[in-house]
Design a protein around this motif. Structure first.
Motif, PDB file in Angstrom:
ATOM      1  N   ILE A   1       0.845  -1.206   0.000  1.00 42.83           N
ATOM      2  CA  ILE A   1       0.000   0.000   0.000  1.00 42.83           C
ATOM      3  C   ILE A   1       0.876   1.250   0.000  1.00 42.83           C
ATOM      4  O   ILE A   1       0.622   2.198  -0.749  1.00 42.83           O
ATOM      5  N   GLU A   2       1.939   1.221   0.801  1.00 36.89           N
ATOM      6  CA  GLU A   2       2.881   2.353   0.787  1.00 36.89           C
ATOM      7  C   GLU A   2       3.477   2.536  -0.602  1.00 36.89           C
ATOM      8  O   GLU A   2       3.578   3.649  -1.118  1.00 36.89           O
ATOM      9  N   GLY A   3       3.863   1.399  -1.196  1.00 35.90           N
ATOM     10  CA  GLY A   3       4.472   1.447  -2.529  1.00 35.90           C
ATOM     11  C   GLY A   3       3.508   2.002  -3.566  1.00 35.90           C
ATOM     12  O   GLY A   3       3.883   2.739  -4.472  1.00 35.90           O
ATOM     13  N   LEU A   4       2.217   1.621  -3.425  1.00 39.11           N
ATOM     14  CA  LEU A   4       1.215   2.085  -4.388  1.00 39.11           C
ATOM     15  C   LEU A   4       1.034   3.592  -4.315  1.00 39.11           C
ATOM     16  O   LEU A   4       0.768   4.254  -5.320  1.00 39.11           O
ATOM     17  N   ALA A   5       1.201   4.134  -3.107  1.00 41.95           N
ATOM     18  CA  ALA A   5       1.023   5.576  -2.948  1.00 41.95           C
ATOM     19  C   ALA A   5       2.073   6.330  -3.755  1.00 41.95           C
ATOM     20  O   ALA A   5       1.801   7.424  -4.263  1.00 41.95           O
ATOM     21  N   GLY A   6       3.279   5.755  -3.894  1.00 41.45           N
ATOM     22  CA  GLY A   6       4.355   6.484  -4.551  1.00 41.45           C
ATOM     23  C   GLY A   6       4.597   6.058  -5.980  1.00 41.45           C
ATOM     24  O   GLY A   6       5.515   6.553  -6.622  1.00 41.45           O
ATOM     25  N   ASN A   7       3.818   5.100  -6.492  1.00 45.68           N
ATOM     26  CA  ASN A   7       4.059   4.591  -7.839  1.00 45.68           C
ATOM     27  C   ASN A   7       2.799   4.639  -8.672  1.00 45.68           C
ATOM     28  O   ASN A   7       1.704   4.764  -8.154  1.00 45.68           O
ATOM     29  N   ALA A   8       2.997   4.495  -9.989  1.00 45.37           N
ATOM     30  CA  ALA A   8       1.858   4.645 -10.885  1.00 45.37           C
ATOM     31  C   ALA A   8       1.341   3.298 -11.379  1.00 45.37           C
ATOM     32  O   ALA A   8       0.766   3.217 -12.438  1.00 45.37           O
ATOM     33  N   TRP A   9       1.581   2.231 -10.609  1.00 47.08           N
ATOM     34  CA  TRP A   9       1.092   0.924 -11.066  1.00 47.08           C
ATOM     35  C   TRP A   9      -0.426   0.943 -11.163  1.00 47.08           C
ATOM     36  O   TRP A   9      -1.115   1.360 -10.238  1.00 47.08           O
ATOM     37  N   SER A  10      -0.949   0.433 -12.286  1.00 50.65           N
ATOM     38  CA  SER A  10      -2.409   0.399 -12.465  1.00 50.65           C
ATOM     39  C   SER A  10      -2.991  -0.826 -11.793  1.00 50.65           C
ATOM     40  O   SER A  10      -2.441  -1.924 -11.884  1.00 50.65           O
ATOM     41  N   LEU A  11      -4.129  -0.619 -11.166  1.00 50.03           N
ATOM     42  CA  LEU A  11      -4.883  -1.743 -10.635  1.00 50.03           C
ATOM     43  C   LEU A  11      -5.572  -2.443 -11.798  1.00 50.03           C
ATOM     44  O   LEU A  11      -6.240  -1.810 -12.608  1.00 50.03           O
ATOM     45  N   LEU A  12      -5.388  -3.758 -11.891  1.00 52.96           N
ATOM     46  CA  LEU A  12      -6.054  -4.512 -12.960  1.00 52.96           C
ATOM     47  C   LEU A  12      -7.275  -5.258 -12.452  1.00 52.96           C
ATOM     48  O   LEU A  12      -8.145  -5.650 -13.222  1.00 52.96           O
ATOM     49  N   GLY A  13      -7.309  -5.502 -11.142  1.00 52.15           N
ATOM     50  CA  GLY A  13      -8.451  -6.228 -10.589  1.00 52.15           C
ATOM     51  C   GLY A  13      -8.221  -6.514  -9.120  1.00 52.15           C
ATOM     52  O   GLY A  13      -7.086  -6.409  -8.631  1.00 52.15           O
ATOM     53  N   LEU A  14      -9.301  -6.833  -8.427  1.00 47.24           N
ATOM     54  CA  LEU A  14      -9.206  -7.225  -7.019  1.00 47.24           C
ATOM     55  C   LEU A  14     -10.366  -8.174  -6.769  1.00 47.24           C
ATOM     56  O   LEU A  14     -11.503  -7.849  -7.108  1.00 47.24           O
ATOM     57  N   TRP A  15     -10.064  -9.359  -6.249  1.00 51.27           N
ATOM     58  CA  TRP A  15     -11.140 -10.326  -6.096  1.00 51.27           C
ATOM     59  C   TRP A  15     -10.899 -11.189  -4.850  1.00 51.27           C
ATOM     60  O   TRP A  15      -9.773 -11.340  -4.398  1.00 51.27           O
ATOM     61  N   GLY A  16     -11.970 -11.707  -4.327  1.00 44.04           N
ATOM     62  CA  GLY A  16     -11.893 -12.448  -3.084  1.00 44.04           C
ATOM     63  C   GLY A  16     -11.990 -13.944  -3.277  1.00 44.04           C
ATOM     64  O   GLY A  16     -12.351 -14.443  -4.338  1.00 44.04           O
ATOM     65  N   GLU A  17     -11.617 -14.639  -2.212  1.00 42.38           N
ATOM     66  CA  GLU A  17     -11.872 -16.064  -2.056  1.00 42.38           C
ATOM     67  C   GLU A  17     -12.290 -16.208  -0.608  1.00 42.38           C
ATOM     68  O   GLU A  17     -12.144 -15.267   0.173  1.00 42.38           O
ATOM     69  N   PRO A  18     -12.767 -17.394  -0.191  1.00 45.09           N
ATOM     70  CA  PRO A  18     -13.258 -17.473   1.186  1.00 45.09           C
ATOM     71  C   PRO A  18     -12.272 -16.968   2.241  1.00 45.09           C
ATOM     72  O   PRO A  18     -12.660 -16.294   3.174  1.00 45.09           O
ATOM     73  N   LYS A  19     -10.995 -17.254   2.107  1.00 43.30           N
ATOM     74  CA  LYS A  19     -10.055 -16.813   3.141  1.00 43.30           C
ATOM     75  C   LYS A  19      -8.859 -16.082   2.542  1.00 43.30           C
ATOM     76  O   LYS A  19      -7.754 -16.149   3.091  1.00 43.30           O
ATOM     77  N   ALA A  20      -9.039 -15.465   1.422  1.00 42.12           N
ATOM     78  CA  ALA A  20      -7.909 -14.762   0.793  1.00 42.12           C
ATOM     79  C   ALA A  20      -8.425 -13.664  -0.124  1.00 42.12           C
ATOM     80  O   ALA A  20      -9.568 -13.704  -0.583  1.00 42.12           O
ATOM     81  N   VAL A  21      -7.551 -12.684  -0.323  1.00 44.59           N
ATOM     82  CA  VAL A  21      -7.891 -11.641  -1.288  1.00 44.59           C
ATOM     83  C   VAL A  21      -6.720 -11.517  -2.267  1.00 44.59           C
ATOM     84  O   VAL A  21      -5.561 -11.721  -1.909  1.00 44.59           O
ATOM     85  N   HIS A  22      -7.064 -11.272  -3.532  1.00 43.49           N
ATOM     86  CA  HIS A  22      -6.051 -11.135  -4.575  1.00 43.49           C
ATOM     87  C   HIS A  22      -6.223  -9.785  -5.272  1.00 43.49           C
ATOM     88  O   HIS A  22      -7.339  -9.288  -5.378  1.00 43.49           O
ATOM     89  N   ALA A  23      -5.100  -9.267  -5.745  1.00 41.73           N
ATOM     90  CA  ALA A  23      -5.175  -8.048  -6.557  1.00 41.73           C
ATOM     91  C   ALA A  23      -4.126  -8.167  -7.655  1.00 41.73           C
ATOM     92  O   ALA A  23      -3.094  -8.822  -7.476  1.00 41.73           O
ATOM     93  N   ALA A  24      -4.416  -7.580  -8.805  1.00 41.46           N
ATOM     94  CA  ALA A  24      -3.467  -7.617  -9.917  1.00 41.46           C
ATOM     95  C   ALA A  24      -3.074  -6.196 -10.295  1.00 41.46           C
ATOM     96  O   ALA A  24      -3.898  -5.286 -10.242  1.00 41.46           O
ATOM     97  N   PHE A  25      -1.812  -6.036 -10.647  1.00 41.60           N
ATOM     98  CA  PHE A  25      -1.284  -4.713 -11.000  1.00 41.60           C
ATOM     99  C   PHE A  25      -0.454  -4.784 -12.269  1.00 41.60           C
ATOM    100  O   PHE A  25       0.074  -5.833 -12.619  1.00 41.60           O
ATOM    101  N   ARG A  26      -0.324  -3.648 -12.917  1.00 39.08           N
ATOM    102  CA  ARG A  26       0.590  -3.538 -14.047  1.00 39.08           C
ATOM    103  C   ARG A  26       1.410  -2.276 -13.878  1.00 39.08           C
ATOM    104  O   ARG A  26       0.892  -1.219 -13.525  1.00 39.08           O
TER     105      ARG A  26
END
Lengths: 513, 173
Positions: free
Chosen positions: A38-63
């Motif tokens: 999250i700190e890194g995202l604040a200082g960088n321009a990586w695009s969020l490609l998606g964010l999705w859940g599973e019963p006990k996990a969360v995933h996110a994709a960046f470019r």
């Protein structure tokens, strides 16, 4: 705006790669690593490609748009909680609310904790979590954001709109004729696609993927197929790769023609709709003759394509291209020369480059506001690496720019169809149609980025050891475009909303899933 | 623009005429629909479309009915903006539970006599979405259905055929 650190540099320090995730790496992070991200995202321009859940996990994709590097990050959340990304990536908010409604995952310190897809109409809460709950006994009304000020009034619209359109609710706050705020409430066409895909054999799940959003059926089928093929490490026949691109470009042209006509119609210029819809019909009929379905639904399947181009197909396609080349430019000239039309479209619904970049919006919405991104070029996929095409980009960011973007893309797609027809590889010996069978009893994780007419689709899939879909997340481009419509309409008059909305043409079904 | 208008005026209609040999099904339907529409409704049938969870494929083909090739309005059938102006609700989708109340309210707002057409496989049977937590299934589980037009999505000619069948059914009541 670009930070010093490359995406992979940070991820290699804070996470550990997961085996068997293709074609891009997936990193498992601990909670500390997630906070560092999250700190890194604040200082960088990586695009969020998606964010999705599973019963006990969360995933996110960046470019990392700069280099084209793509990565997935995962956080186990045994307590069902994870630190929210919404403060540094506002586009994550609705996806996080979805993960909450479907999987019961709570985003900590989120910018907006309200429910999103759950309208208290299901017989169950958190339907895809390990322990679904009974519905709330006395559900209250949805709380819209408060609006205060002198002379303001509200106009609620929908979910049933005046026209042949998908359902959604728009809450306008206006001062006289001018829109001060628009708030969207979506989720009315939530069909539970992700839940239905779970436990389905790949072929059945592919049919659901084809119906995520009917207007992008080819693109969604292609994204699902390529994600499955990546997971299983399958190569599809060369002819199938080229036929897929052919269908995708036909779909792009048909939709853009429909949109150009409909946008002008919403500016009370019905002539253009009458003309453009004839051209659209012409494209659909050619698609029907070539592939046996007007929208080419279920024609792209994991492993290849479900139908081959008939012998007369090449001729039909070249005829189509020739006819559109003759009939389309005069319409463009009319659009360009009508002052009454330009009066409605120029400067209307302005969207800044800064906003489309912050939300990672693609397609005509992003490219008409200066965000130069097209999945066909970056990360790129076959056969586009062998084809010559331009990705038009404009910076005006108004309705007019979004119309011109579509015009330019129609021209590019016509050229692509010609190139594909000229270079279509022959069918491999021994095949009835260009497709390979999927090996049974294998699993893996795969991901694909595909450029639909509307923008970039990201599909992520996990197949279990039996080759059955364990989890699939198809993320429609609309997720990152809908929030921007709220911004684009600000300061415009209420009567220009249909025009702005049509110039975006976000998918309700693709978003609501 | 002027050139376009002249071409349109001199070039004849692009609408596929009744005996168009290229599309005999459409031509045949066009003639029949005209007669039945006149008999029953005096050349007027107003349709309100309601998406109750469609993927928007059905909507694309319903839109096509309004293009100059199919030109639905030549039969006196037109799409209206309000259910209060409608004779027919044309419903698509597997009735997403989040849309159920809005669908019922739209039906209640439609004045009688009224008919309901379930359009597309999802509305007819629930399609691929039947049995999930988020959808009710076929439209007939929520409202009385007068006619079913299957297809995924139905072609514009199927839709025309369906509207004809509706006119004949409603006339027999």
């Amino acid at each position: 705006m670009y930070g010093e650190e490359p995406l992979f540099g940070l991820l290699n320090r804070i996470g550990s790669p997961v085996e068997g995730h293709r074609p891009w790496p997936r990193y498992r992070l601990g909670r500390d690593g997630w906070l560092r991200l999250i700190e890194g995202l604040a200082g960088n321009a990586w695009s969020l490609l998606g964010l999705w859940g599973e019963p006990k996990a969360v995933h996110a994709a960046f470019r990392e748009d700069f280099s084209g590097d793509v990565a997935v990050v995962s956080l186990d959340c045994p307590q069902g909680r994870f630190p929210s990304l919404s403060a540094v990536r506002p586009a994550a908010n609705r996806l996080e609310r979805t993960a909450h409604d479907l999987y019961g995952l709570t985003a900590e310190r989120t910018t907006d904790p309200r429910p999103w897809l759950d309208h208290d109409a299901w017989d169950v809460r958190r339907p895809l979590s390990e322990q679904p709950a009974a519905p709330a006994p006395n559900p209250g009304p949805y709380t819209f954001l408060p609006v205060e000020g002198e002379g303001l009034h509200q106009i609620p619209v929908g979910p049933v709109h005046a026209g042949i359109i998908e359902p959604g609710h728009f809450r306008f706050t206006a001062n006289g004729e001018t829109v001060v705020r628009l708030e969207e409430r979506l989720g009315y066409v939530h069909r539970g696609v992700e839940g239905l895909m779970q436990g389905k054999p790949v072929a059945e799940a592919a049919k659901l993927a084809a119906r995520v959003s009917g207007d992008s059926t080819v693109a969604h089928s292609l994204a699902f197929a390529r994600a499955v093929e990546a997971a299983l490490g399958i190569e599809v026949p060369a002819r199938a790769v080229w036929l897929r691109a052919l269908m995708a470009e036909l779909e792009r042209i048909a939709n853009h023609l429909g949109d150009i006509g409909a946008i002008c119609n919403d500016a009370a210029f019905a002539f253009m709709l009458a003309q453009a819809s004839q051209l659209r019909e012409r494209v659909l009929r050619t698609a029907d003759s070539c592939f046996g379905h007007r929208l080419m639904m279920d024609r792209v399947i994991p492993g290849g394509v479900a139908t081959d181009l008939p012998e007369r197909g090449a001729g039909l396609l070249l005829e189509l291209v020739a006819e559109l080349r003759k009939r389309f430019p005069p319409l463009v000239a009319i659009y360009d020369g009508k002052a009454s039309l330009q009066d409605r479209t120029v400067t209307t619904g302005f969207l800044s480059t800064e906003l489309v970049t912050r939300f990672g919006a693609g397609g005509h919405v992003g490219r008409a506001s200066g965000r130069d991104q097209d999945a066909r070029r970056s990360p790129g996929y076959a056969p586009y690496d062998e084809l010559t095409f331009e990705v038009p980009v404009l910076t005006e960011g108004d309705v007019n720019a979004r119309v011109w973007l579509r015009i330019r893309e129609v021209e590019q797609s016509l050229s692509l169809i010609e190139q594909i027809v000229a270079r279509l590889p022959a069918i491999s010996r021994g095949l009835d149609y260009p497709s390979v069978a999927l090996e049974a009893g294998r699993g893996g994780e795969g991901m694909a980025l595909v450029e639909s007419f509307r923008g970039e689709i990201m599909t992520w899939v996990r197949l279990d050891g039996e080759g059955v879909v364990a989890r699939c997340h198809p993320r429609d481009p609309s997720w990152f475009q809908w929030p921007l419509l709220e911004a684009a309409i600000g300061g415009n008059i209420v009567a220009d909303f249909p025009l702005c909305n049509k110039s975006f043409n976000c998918s309700y079904a693709g978003h609501d899933l | 623009m002027l050139k376009h208008i002249l071409t349109s005026l001199t070039g004849g209609p692009v609408t596929e005429a009744a005996p168009a040999p290229a599309d005999p099904a459409l031509a045949e339907l066009a003639g029949k629909l005209d007669k039945a529409a006149k008999a029953r409704l005096g050349r007027s049938l107003s349709i309100r479309e309601v998406d109750a969870g469609s993927c928007n494929g059905c909507e694309l083909e319903i839109h096509a009915l309004n293009n100059p090739i199919y030109d639905l309005e030549r039969f006196g059938i037109r799409f209206v903006a309000s259910p209060r102006h409608a004779d027919v609700l044309l419903v698509t989708g597997p009735v997403a539970r989040n849309m159920r109340e809005a669908l019922v309210r739209t039906w209640d707002a439609t004045p009688g006599p009224k008919w309901l057409v379930a359009c597309g496989d999802c509305a007819v049977s629930g399609g691929l979405f039947a049995g999930g937590y988020a959808c009710v299934g076929p439209v007939e589980e929520v409202l009385p259905v007068d006619l079913r037009i299957p297809g995924c999505p139905p072609r514009p000619t199927d839709l025309l055929a369906g509207l004809l069948a509706l006119l004949e059914t409603s006339a027999a009541r």
